[in-house]
Motif scaffolding. Structure first.
Motif, PDB file in Angstrom:
ATOM      1  N   VAL A  72       0.844  -1.199   0.000  1.00 50.75           N
ATOM      2  CA  VAL A  72       0.000   0.000   0.000  1.00 50.75           C
ATOM      3  C   VAL A  72       0.880   1.249   0.000  1.00 50.75           C
ATOM      4  CG1 VAL A  72      -1.909  -1.167   1.194  1.00 50.75           C
ATOM      5  CG2 VAL A  72      -0.194   0.076   2.528  1.00 50.75           C
ATOM      6  N   ASP A  73       0.278   2.360  -0.383  1.00 47.57           N
ATOM      7  CA  ASP A  73       1.015   3.620  -0.369  1.00 47.57           C
ATOM      8  C   ASP A  73       1.057   4.240   1.020  1.00 47.57           C
ATOM      9  OD1 ASP A  73      -1.685   4.297  -0.315  1.00 47.57           O
ATOM     10  OD2 ASP A  73      -1.448   6.033  -1.627  1.00 47.57           O
ATOM     11  N   ASP A  74       0.153   3.872   1.919  1.00 44.87           N
ATOM     12  CA  ASP A  74       0.062   4.493   3.242  1.00 44.87           C
ATOM     13  C   ASP A  74      -0.301   3.433   4.287  1.00 44.87           C
ATOM     14  OD1 ASP A  74      -0.617   5.957   5.535  1.00 44.87           O
ATOM     15  OD2 ASP A  74      -1.497   7.595   4.378  1.00 44.87           O
ATOM     16  N   VAL A  75       0.717   2.890   4.951  1.00 40.77           N
ATOM     17  CA  VAL A  75       0.504   1.832   5.942  1.00 40.77           C
ATOM     18  C   VAL A  75      -0.314   2.347   7.118  1.00 40.77           C
ATOM     19  CG1 VAL A  75       1.672   0.296   7.598  1.00 40.77           C
ATOM     20  CG2 VAL A  75       2.555   0.556   5.285  1.00 40.77           C
ATOM     21  N   ASP A  76      -0.058   3.568   7.560  1.00 37.80           N
ATOM     22  CA  ASP A  76      -0.789   4.112   8.710  1.00 37.80           C
ATOM     23  C   ASP A  76      -2.281   4.219   8.420  1.00 37.80           C
ATOM     24  OD1 ASP A  76       1.557   4.300  10.200  1.00 37.80           O
ATOM     25  OD2 ASP A  76       1.950   6.361   9.537  1.00 37.80           O
ATOM     26  N   VAL A 111       2.257  -4.101   3.752  1.00 38.09           N
ATOM     27  CA  VAL A 111       3.572  -3.477   3.787  1.00 38.09           C
ATOM     28  C   VAL A 111       3.543  -2.184   2.978  1.00 38.09           C
ATOM     29  CG1 VAL A 111       4.796  -5.656   4.119  1.00 38.09           C
ATOM     30  CG2 VAL A 111       4.427  -4.814   1.819  1.00 38.09           C
ATOM     31  N   GLY A 112       4.437  -1.277   3.311  1.00 36.82           N
ATOM     32  CA  GLY A 112       4.498   0.018   2.643  1.00 36.82           C
ATOM     33  C   GLY A 112       5.358  -0.014   1.394  1.00 36.82           C
ATOM     34  N   TYR A 113       4.864   0.568   0.322  1.00 35.06           N
ATOM     35  CA  TYR A 113       5.586   0.623  -0.957  1.00 35.06           C
ATOM     36  C   TYR A 113       6.956   1.274  -0.793  1.00 35.06           C
ATOM     37  CZ  TYR A 113       6.731   1.744  -5.773  1.00 35.06           C
ATOM     38  OH  TYR A 113       7.376   1.855  -6.971  1.00 35.06           O
ATOM     39  N   ARG A 114       7.021   2.298   0.062  1.00 33.69           N
ATOM     40  CA  ARG A 114       8.286   3.021   0.263  1.00 33.69           C
ATOM     41  C   ARG A 114       9.400   2.103   0.756  1.00 33.69           C
ATOM     42  NH1 ARG A 114       8.974   8.066   1.585  1.00 33.69           N
ATOM     43  NH2 ARG A 114       9.923   7.543   3.583  1.00 33.69           N
ATOM     44  N   ASN A 115       9.025   1.015   1.442  1.00 36.96           N
ATOM     45  CA  ASN A 115      10.003   0.195   2.151  1.00 36.96           C
ATOM     46  C   ASN A 115      10.313  -1.150   1.501  1.00 36.96           C
ATOM     47  OD1 ASN A 115       8.217   1.778   4.239  1.00 36.96           O
ATOM     48  ND2 ASN A 115      10.281   1.644   5.036  1.00 36.96           N
ATOM     49  N   ILE A 116       9.798  -1.412   0.331  1.00 36.42           N
ATOM     50  CA  ILE A 116      10.017  -2.728  -0.263  1.00 36.42           C
ATOM     51  C   ILE A 116      11.014  -2.661  -1.405  1.00 36.42           C
ATOM     52  CG2 ILE A 116       7.782  -3.675   0.417  1.00 36.42           C
ATOM     53  CD1 ILE A 116       6.901  -3.094  -2.497  1.00 36.42           C
ATOM     54  N   VAL A 133       5.227   8.804  -4.567  1.00 36.57           N
ATOM     55  CA  VAL A 133       5.701   8.052  -3.394  1.00 36.57           C
ATOM     56  C   VAL A 133       7.159   7.673  -3.612  1.00 36.57           C
ATOM     57  CG1 VAL A 133       5.386   5.992  -1.964  1.00 36.57           C
ATOM     58  CG2 VAL A 133       3.390   7.147  -2.950  1.00 36.57           C
ATOM     59  N   GLN A 134       8.030   8.140  -2.733  1.00 33.16           N
ATOM     60  CA  GLN A 134       9.461   7.899  -2.856  1.00 33.16           C
ATOM     61  C   GLN A 134       9.899   6.743  -1.978  1.00 33.16           C
ATOM     62  OE1 GLN A 134      11.320   9.646  -5.107  1.00 33.16           O
ATOM     63  NE2 GLN A 134       9.308  10.456  -5.661  1.00 33.16           N
ATOM     64  N   LYS A 135      10.841   5.951  -2.470  1.00 32.89           N
ATOM     65  CA  LYS A 135      11.419   4.842  -1.718  1.00 32.89           C
ATOM     66  C   LYS A 135      12.310   5.381  -0.602  1.00 32.89           C
ATOM     67  CE  LYS A 135      10.059   1.255  -4.092  1.00 32.89           C
ATOM     68  NZ  LYS A 135       9.279   0.203  -3.477  1.00 32.89           N
ATOM     69  N   THR A 136      12.390   4.639   0.505  1.00 35.14           N
ATOM     70  CA  THR A 136      13.329   4.993   1.566  1.00 35.14           C
ATOM     71  C   THR A 136      14.744   4.725   1.074  1.00 35.14           C
ATOM     72  OG1 THR A 136      13.321   2.780   2.543  1.00 35.14           O
ATOM     73  CG2 THR A 136      11.667   4.359   3.378  1.00 35.14           C
ATOM     74  N   ASP A 137      15.731   5.307   1.746  1.00 35.02           N
ATOM     75  CA  ASP A 137      17.127   5.059   1.384  1.00 35.02           C
ATOM     76  C   ASP A 137      17.455   3.572   1.487  1.00 35.02           C
ATOM     77  OD1 ASP A 137      17.503   7.764   0.918  1.00 35.02           O
ATOM     78  OD2 ASP A 137      18.418   8.153   2.875  1.00 35.02           O
ATOM     79  N   ALA A 138      16.937   2.906   2.522  1.00 35.72           N
ATOM     80  CA  ALA A 138      17.201   1.478   2.707  1.00 35.72           C
ATOM     81  C   ALA A 138      16.630   0.661   1.555  1.00 35.72           C
ATOM     82  CB  ALA A 138      16.632   0.998   4.041  1.00 35.72           C
ATOM     83  N   ASP A 145      21.549  -3.109  -4.570  1.00 37.55           N
ATOM     84  CA  ASP A 145      22.348  -4.291  -4.221  1.00 37.55           C
ATOM     85  C   ASP A 145      21.907  -5.524  -4.986  1.00 37.55           C
ATOM     86  OD1 ASP A 145      23.774  -2.780  -2.423  1.00 37.55           O
ATOM     87  OD2 ASP A 145      22.755  -3.543  -0.638  1.00 37.55           O
ATOM     88  N   ARG A 146      20.645  -5.605  -5.321  1.00 37.25           N
ATOM     89  CA  ARG A 146      20.116  -6.767  -6.061  1.00 37.25           C
ATOM     90  C   ARG A 146      20.256  -6.588  -7.567  1.00 37.25           C
ATOM     91  NH1 ARG A 146      14.653  -8.504  -4.900  1.00 37.25           N
ATOM     92  NH2 ARG A 146      15.437 -10.472  -5.668  1.00 37.25           N
ATOM     93  N   GLY A 147      20.829  -5.456  -8.007  1.00 39.41           N
ATOM     94  CA  GLY A 147      21.026  -5.205  -9.429  1.00 39.41           C
ATOM     95  C   GLY A 147      19.744  -4.833 -10.148  1.00 39.41           C
ATOM     96  N   LEU A 148      18.773  -4.258  -9.405  1.00 38.53           N
ATOM     97  CA  LEU A 148      17.477  -3.932  -9.990  1.00 38.53           C
ATOM     98  C   LEU A 148      17.266  -2.454 -10.257  1.00 38.53           C
ATOM     99  CD1 LEU A 148      15.338  -6.283  -7.701  1.00 38.53           C
ATOM    100  CD2 LEU A 148      16.141  -6.731 -10.027  1.00 38.53           C
ATOM    101  N   ALA A 149      18.245  -1.626  -9.947  1.00 37.51           N
ATOM    102  CA  ALA A 149      18.095  -0.183 -10.153  1.00 37.51           C
ATOM    103  C   ALA A 149      18.069   0.141 -11.646  1.00 37.51           C
ATOM    104  CB  ALA A 149      19.227   0.570  -9.477  1.00 37.51           C
ATOM    105  N   SER A 150      17.262   1.178 -12.005  1.00 34.61           N
ATOM    106  CA  SER A 150      17.190   1.529 -13.429  1.00 34.61           C
ATOM    107  C   SER A 150      18.359   2.374 -13.846  1.00 34.61           C
ATOM    108  CB  SER A 150      15.926   2.279 -13.763  1.00 34.61           C
ATOM    109  OG  SER A 150      15.162   2.683 -12.725  1.00 34.61           O
TER     110      SER A 150
END
Length: 150
Positions: A72-76, A111-116, A133-138, A145-150
């Motif tokens: 989801v976009d908003d876990v809260d 789970v939150g989209y930002r964190n997956i 919706v922006q991803k967290t740094d983690a 690390d998984r080689g999935l970045a564009s």
């Protein structure tokens, strides 16, 4: 390739419920979604390029540990909706994820989209209304690390 098919994603998840109309009403109070279609004893909830197939006629016991994860976009907001409906939060998850069981025994993990560690295409992000919706740094680091970045 060694002749083995590679898993590339999930097309849909199928859930069984006791009452299709009641399930659609409940899920509509918990999550914003579009109904992709409806047939005899079945309904299809759209999630961009994936969907949930809901079938009337659940007969098995409630799921204990077996579950599926919804993003989801908003876990809260999702947690607040689950609590507002009087559904019990399960387990010890806090922060950007939680579990609950619907009245028919289906166990959801939210789970939150930002964190997956997966990213949706621009077209799917636009369709789902999550292009801001922006991803967290983690999560970004895990994607890289998984080689999935564009």
């Amino acid at each position: 390739m060694d002749g083995t098919a590679r898993l590339v994603g999930i097309n849909h998840i199928a859930l069984e419920v006791g009452d299709l109309d009641a399930a659609l009403d409940l899920y509509g109070r918990l999550f914003a979604f579009e109904l992709r279609g409806r047939g005899h004893g079945m309904a299809f909830i759209d999630m961009g390029d994936q969907f949930i197939a809901i079938a009337e006629g659940r007969s098995q016991a409630p799921d204990e540990e077996r579950h599926f994860g919804l993003v989801v976009d908003d876990v809260d907001a999702a947690r607040a909706a689950v609590e507002r409906e009087g559904l019990t939060l399960l387990g010890r998850r806090r922060g950007q994820s939680f579990d609950f069981r619907d009245p028919w025994g289906n166990r959801f993990q939210v789970v939150g989209y930002r964190n997956i560690q997966f990213e949706r295409t621009d077209g799917v992000r636009r369709k789902l209304g999550i292009d801001g919706v922006q991803k967290t740094d983690a999560a970004q680091a895990e994607i890289a690390d998984r080689g999935l970045a564009s």
